[in-house]
Write a protein that holds these residues in place. Structure first.
Motif, PDB file in Angstrom:
ATOM      1  N   GLY A  32      -6.052   6.739  -1.612  1.00 23.92           N
ATOM      2  CA  GLY A  32      -4.779   5.762  -1.780  1.00 23.92           C
ATOM      3  C   GLY A  32      -4.293   5.411  -0.386  1.00 23.92           C
ATOM      4  N   PRO A  33      -3.299   4.281  -0.248  1.00 24.37           N
ATOM      5  CA  PRO A  33      -2.907   3.884   1.032  1.00 24.37           C
ATOM      6  C   PRO A  33      -2.346   5.201   1.687  1.00 24.37           C
ATOM      7  N   SER A  34      -2.543   5.398   3.071  1.00 26.46           N
ATOM      8  CA  SER A  34      -2.036   6.416   3.725  1.00 26.46           C
ATOM      9  C   SER A  34      -0.612   6.930   3.762  1.00 26.46           C
ATOM     10  N   PRO A  35       0.306   6.028   3.830  1.00 23.74           N
ATOM     11  CA  PRO A  35       1.809   6.412   3.916  1.00 23.74           C
ATOM     12  C   PRO A  35       2.232   7.157   2.497  1.00 23.74           C
ATOM     13  N   ILE A  36       1.435   6.704   1.453  1.00 25.64           N
ATOM     14  CA  ILE A  36       1.819   7.109   0.187  1.00 25.64           C
ATOM     15  C   ILE A  36       0.995   8.728  -0.072  1.00 25.64           C
ATOM     16  N   LYS A  53      -6.424  -1.109   3.086  1.00 33.83           N
ATOM     17  CA  LYS A  53      -6.394  -2.419   2.173  1.00 33.83           C
ATOM     18  C   LYS A  53      -7.124  -3.675   3.165  1.00 33.83           C
ATOM     19  N   GLY A  54      -8.015  -4.283   2.363  1.00 37.63           N
ATOM     20  CA  GLY A  54      -8.820  -5.286   2.992  1.00 37.63           C
ATOM     21  C   GLY A  54      -9.983  -4.792   3.841  1.00 37.63           C
ATOM     22  N   LYS A  58     -15.043   0.072   5.220  1.00 37.42           N
ATOM     23  CA  LYS A  58     -14.713   1.396   5.374  1.00 37.42           C
ATOM     24  C   LYS A  58     -14.278   2.262   4.285  1.00 37.42           C
ATOM     25  N   ASN A  59     -13.825   1.593   3.070  1.00 34.85           N
ATOM     26  CA  ASN A  59     -13.446   2.324   1.983  1.00 34.85           C
ATOM     27  C   ASN A  59     -14.736   2.752   1.435  1.00 34.85           C
ATOM     28  N   SER A  79     -10.349  -5.103  -8.820  1.00 34.14           N
ATOM     29  CA  SER A  79     -10.667  -4.803  -7.271  1.00 34.14           C
ATOM     30  C   SER A  79     -10.884  -3.371  -7.283  1.00 34.14           C
ATOM     31  N   SER A  80     -10.179  -2.546  -7.688  1.00 37.50           N
ATOM     32  CA  SER A  80     -10.378  -0.917  -7.632  1.00 37.50           C
ATOM     33  C   SER A  80     -11.565  -0.566  -8.412  1.00 37.50           C
TER      34      SER A  80
END
Length: 318
Positions: A32-36, A53-54, A58-59, A79-80
């Motif tokens: 998931g997104p790094s801060p979270i 994101k975007g 890399k993902n 998208s996921s």
């Protein structure tokens, strides 16, 4: 198992029983997104993977080593599922939403009845035959996080403090008026409390407005990351917030809290915390689930007074 966690802080926290149930049985990878996702690095038997994101290339690189793992999607987006499909993850499980069923190897129909968002995630586990017995929100914190928070708060000299979180990413229809927060903060100071205002850089000006030059009120908006905020929350006397991600952070940490609801429904996204008091006006137009008030009066929020919040807080911590 690779778990694509929700993108929103509140949803990711309401999904913590999923992480806990699964990490008891096997090693899990939270993506998931790094801060979270960094909030969850102290779960047992868990490794963190960063979604960018975007940045599809890399993902895909990040997911490449996990082709033989089961991919569990807690997100509902096309998208996921498309990303997991393109990454070659052989088993892709999730809800049949957003026209993505053909991308999933196990597509579960969402529940029809209205249930809490936490139960929406647990329903998926049950339908997939995965363990779902543990239902409490939780957030394990390393002692280093708490010590870091204590160092951050050393200026307070161990004075009891109440946290105010005036933001809500969804929009104004979830945000109690800043003037009310300012009055509440002033009254808390009169009661002998130190007040800490937390939030992102977006709330920095609101924090300054609430502080209004008072030395007993600290504006930390934009000055902390989520792990630091979690450590500060764990030391607080109470947290007062809108229906927001930080509300669910307080709930996961079992901190006494007041949650102020406007356009949303506590039955669906209320704080799952025995130490919580929810304040909501019973108006015919609420909950509307809108970002802004179509009548432009925001009475669902304005009819909850600072005095009512203060009285609820005194009841909570007495």
């Amino acid at each position: 198992m690779v778990i694509r966690i929700p993108n929103w802080l509140g949803d990711a926290l309401m999904a913590t029983p999923v992480y806990y149930n699964l990490c008891q049985k096997e090693k899990i990878y939270l993506f998931g997104p790094s801060p979270i996702v960094n909030l969850f690095k102290f779960f047992p038997n868990t490794e963190i993977l960063y979604y960018e994101k975007g940045n599809t290339k890399k993902n895909l690189e990040i997911l490449k080593p996990f082709k033989k793992e089961i991919g569990l999607l807690l997100t509902n987006s096309f998208s996921s599922a498309w990303l997991f499909f393109r990454a070659g993850i052989q088993e892709r499980w999730g809800y049949a939403k957003d026209f993505r069923s053909f991308l999933l190897t196990r597509a579960i129909k969402p529940p029809r009845q209205k249930i809490h968002q936490r139960d929406y995630y647990l329903y998926l586990l049950k339908a997939l035959g995965l363990p779902y017995e543990y239902k409490e929100l939780l957030l394990p914190l390393d002692e280093k996080i708490v010590e870091m928070a204590k160092a951050f708060l050393k200026e307070l000299k161990d004075k009891p403090f109440v946290i105010i979180a005036p933001g809500a990413a969804y929009g104004p229809a979830k945000m109690w008026p800043k003037e009310y927060y300012k009055e509440l903060a002033s009254n808390l100071v009169k009661k002998g409390f130190t007040v800490i205002v937390v939030g992102s850089l977006k709330e920095k000006e609101v924090g300054a407005f609430i502080k209004d030059g008072k030395k007993e009120i600290y504006n930390f908006c934009g000055k902390t990351n989520l792990n630091e905020v979690a450590g500060i929350f764990s030391l607080a006397k109470a947290v007062i917030s809108n229906d927001s991600g930080l509300m669910h952070l307080a709930a996961a940490l079992k901190v006494p809290q007041i949650a102020i609801f406007g356009s949303t429904d506590p039955e669906k996204t209320g704080p799952l915390n025995k130490k919580a008091i929810v304040l909501k006006a019973n108006l015919s137009c609420s909950p509307c689930f809108k970002r802004t008030c179509k009548y432009e009066h925001y009475n669902c929020l304005k009819s909850i007074s600072p005095k009512e919040v203060l009285e609820a807080l005194e009841k909570l911590i007495s």
